[in-house]
Design a protein around this motif. Structure first.
Motif, short mmCIF file in Angstrom:
data_model
loop_
_atom_site.label_atom_id
_atom_site.label_comp_id
_atom_site.label_asym_id
_atom_site.label_seq_id
_atom_site.Cartn_x
_atom_site.Cartn_y
_atom_site.Cartn_z
N ALA A 38 45.10 25.42 62.38
CA ALA A 38 45.17 24.86 61.03
C ALA A 38 45.16 25.96 59.98
N THR A 39 44.40 27.02 60.22
CA THR A 39 44.38 28.16 59.30
C THR A 39 45.75 28.82 59.25
N GLY A 40 46.39 28.94 60.43
CA GLY A 40 47.73 29.51 60.46
C GLY A 40 48.73 28.67 59.67
N LEU A 41 48.62 27.35 59.77
CA LEU A 41 49.52 26.46 59.01
C LEU A 41 49.38 26.69 57.51
N HIS A 86 52.65 33.53 53.62
CA HIS A 86 52.30 34.66 54.48
C HIS A 86 52.98 34.51 55.84
N LYS A 87 53.64 35.55 56.28
CA LYS A 87 54.21 35.56 57.63
C LYS A 87 53.05 35.69 58.61
N THR A 88 52.81 34.65 59.41
CA THR A 88 51.55 34.51 60.15
C THR A 88 51.79 34.37 61.64
N LEU A 89 50.95 35.08 62.42
CA LEU A 89 50.93 34.93 63.87
C LEU A 89 49.55 34.46 64.30
N VAL A 90 49.50 33.35 65.04
CA VAL A 90 48.26 32.89 65.67
C VAL A 90 48.34 33.30 67.14
N LEU A 91 47.43 34.16 67.56
CA LEU A 91 47.44 34.72 68.92
C LEU A 91 46.19 34.28 69.66
N SER A 92 46.38 33.62 70.81
CA SER A 92 45.25 33.22 71.64
C SER A 92 44.95 34.32 72.66
N THR A 93 43.70 34.81 72.66
CA THR A 93 43.28 35.81 73.65
C THR A 93 42.26 35.22 74.62
N ASP A 94 42.03 33.92 74.52
CA ASP A 94 41.12 33.22 75.44
C ASP A 94 41.83 33.03 76.78
N PRO A 95 41.25 33.50 77.89
CA PRO A 95 41.91 33.29 79.20
C PRO A 95 42.24 31.82 79.47
N LYS A 153 58.35 30.89 67.29
CA LYS A 153 58.28 30.30 65.96
C LYS A 153 57.84 28.84 66.06
N VAL A 154 56.82 28.49 65.27
CA VAL A 154 56.32 27.12 65.21
C VAL A 154 56.96 26.37 64.05
N GLN A 155 57.01 27.04 62.89
CA GLN A 155 57.70 26.53 61.70
C GLN A 155 57.91 27.73 60.78
N ASP A 156 58.40 27.50 59.59
CA ASP A 156 58.66 28.60 58.67
C ASP A 156 57.39 29.41 58.45
N ASN A 157 57.51 30.73 58.60
CA ASN A 157 56.42 31.70 58.38
C ASN A 157 55.30 31.61 59.41
N GLU A 211 42.45 13.10 68.52
CA GLU A 211 42.50 14.50 68.95
C GLU A 211 43.25 15.35 67.93
N MET A 212 42.84 16.61 67.82
CA MET A 212 43.53 17.55 66.93
C MET A 212 44.68 18.22 67.69
N CYS A 213 45.68 17.43 68.05
CA CYS A 213 46.85 17.93 68.77
C CYS A 213 48.10 17.55 67.98
N GLY A 214 48.99 18.53 67.81
CA GLY A 214 50.22 18.27 67.08
C GLY A 214 50.10 18.66 65.62
N LEU A 215 51.25 18.92 65.00
CA LEU A 215 51.27 19.42 63.63
C LEU A 215 50.71 18.41 62.63
N GLU A 216 50.95 17.12 62.86
CA GLU A 216 50.44 16.11 61.91
C GLU A 216 48.92 16.16 61.83
N ALA A 217 48.26 16.19 62.98
CA ALA A 217 46.80 16.26 62.99
C ALA A 217 46.30 17.57 62.40
N LEU A 218 46.99 18.66 62.70
CA LEU A 218 46.58 19.97 62.18
C LEU A 218 46.74 20.05 60.67
N HIS A 219 47.76 19.39 60.13
CA HIS A 219 47.92 19.37 58.67
C HIS A 219 46.74 18.65 58.01
N GLN A 220 46.25 17.60 58.65
CA GLN A 220 45.08 16.89 58.13
C GLN A 220 43.86 17.80 58.13
N LEU A 221 43.66 18.52 59.23
CA LEU A 221 42.54 19.46 59.32
C LEU A 221 42.69 20.59 58.32
#
Length: 392
Positions: free
Chosen positions: A20-23, A30-39, A57-61, A291-301
């Motif tokens: 959600a922060t990346g969105l 801001h040109k943003t990369l969300v990187l998961s380092t959790d195994p 790419k997930v969406q613009d930026n 659940e917080m899955c998908g862009l619609e839910a993440l936009h709400q968060l």
């Protein structure tokens, strides 16, 4: 580049908060990369799309990626891996077993740091958001530059120099007996080259104008205690926290008697979060019905978390380490250790290094020149700072 590390106890919702922060950062331009380092990656599930080792790419930026430690290993540590495999095969292990055992424990944590450093150097993105492993693993990750420095200074450099000098003399006798060669210069240089990258990254991690940790917690006793410990240990490693996110708070609209006790307990811990983390800002996020899955839910968060704000801002500039000169020409080294009692801290000094130990976490702090020639004369806890006095 702005670097934001999301961490917290496993299951508190840090991946959703990172996504959600990346969105929101992307919306701000801001040109943003969300990187998961959790195994145990779940970023792809959060975005509800396939992600891999390389940014997609997930969406613009906005781009997302999930670290593949094996690919990083082969690309950056290939010579060392091949040498270890050769040694293990010479000792009788089969090919696949030797290949697997050549991946040393903790390598995924090392390559997480290397990947962060590479993105920072390339400067392709404006904001790098790290969805890190749960707090215990994340703290080990953040302590690696410090720990690696100690081993490299004390052990590895002398051994490396001796190995280079003796290899031409010993190799003709060694290989027929052992069944494998001594390590080449390429193999011996690889660990030190890694250390140099980690040492450079430490400067980025400890620069509060560029890097912040955001602690995601829940209003529950065990989670809160873990978060408070994490905050103290992050300060021990001189890494600043700028925001606390209290997630999954049961809304007032929930009136079912089943949740009555939960809501009362949460109310108590919500207040404790604000009190214990003061002066850090705290943002609260409700428990959603889905659940917080998908862009619609993440936009709400995202809207709940940040509204019209820019998440790339530094919410609070935390000073974790400072040197203060007294009127009598004495000095005081002040280390920010919130919530830690003085009797939990062990101190020792050797040459120009001060060893600070709290439980299982230890930091070997190389002292400034002004303090290196002095001796500790006392210590006290005051306003969440461990104040260590130095004098002749």
């Amino acid at each position: 580049m702005r670097v934001i590390l999301m961490t917290g106890k496993g299951g508190v919702g840090k991946t959703s908060v990172a996504a959600a922060t990346g969105l929101r950062c992307a919306e701000m331009g801001h040109k943003t990369l969300v990187l998961s380092t959790d195994p145990a990656h779940s970023l792809a599930d959060s975005f509800d799309m396939e992600l891999g080792h390389d940014p997609r790419k997930v969406q613009d930026n906005l781009w997302g990626a999930e670290l593949d430690a094996l690919r990083e290993l082969e690309g950056n540590w290939g010579a060392v891996k091949r040498y270890i495999t050769q040694v293990l095969q010479a000792r009788g292990l089969e090919g696949i077993e030797a290949e697997e055992l050549a991946i040393l424990p903790g390598m995924d944590e090392i390559f997480s740091l290397v990947r962060m450093k590479r993105h920072y150097d390339e400067g392709e993105f404006d904001v790098l958001i790290i969805d890190s492993a749960p707090t215990g693993t994340a703290l080990r990750l953040l302590s690696l530059p410090e720990v690696a420095g100690w081993y490299m200074r004390r052990l590895y450099k002398p051994f490396q120099a001796m190995s280079v000098a003796l290899r031409p003399l010993v190799e003709p006798l060694f290989r027929p007996v052992a069944g494998f060669s001594l390590p080449t210069k390429e193999v011996m240089d690889a660990p030190y080259e890694f250390y140099e990258q980690l040492e450079a990254l430490e400067k980025v991690l400890t620069d509060t104008s560029k890097t912040s940790v955001r602690l995601v917690t829940n209003p529950e006793k065990m989670v809160l205690k873990e978060s408070l410990r994490a905050h103290a240990y992050l300060s021990l490693y001189n890494v600043g926290t700028d925001l606390v996110i209290a997630n999954r708070i049961i809304p007032d609209t929930v009136q079912d008697p089943f949740f009555k006790q939960w809501k009362e307990n949460q109310q108590q811990y919500r207040q404790q979060i604000h009190d214990d983390f003061h002066p850090l800002p705290v943002k609260e996020v409700p428990l959603y019905s889905g659940e917080m899955c998908g862009l619609e839910a993440l936009h709400q968060l995202k809207d709940t978390l940040y509204g019209d704000e820019d998440p790339a801002q530094v919410y609070y500039a935390e000073t974790t380490l400072r040197v203060v000169q007294g009127a009598d020409e004495s000095y005081s080294l002040e280390v920010y250790l919130p919530g830690i009692a003085k009797d939990k801290v062990e101190l020792s000094k050797s040459a120009d290094e001060l060893n600070i130990r709290i439980g299982n976490h230890r930091r070997n702090l190389v002292l400034p020149q002004a303090l290196a020639a002095l001796n500790p004369t006392g210590a006290k806890m005051e306003d969440d700072y461990l104040k260590i006095r130095f004098g002749q």
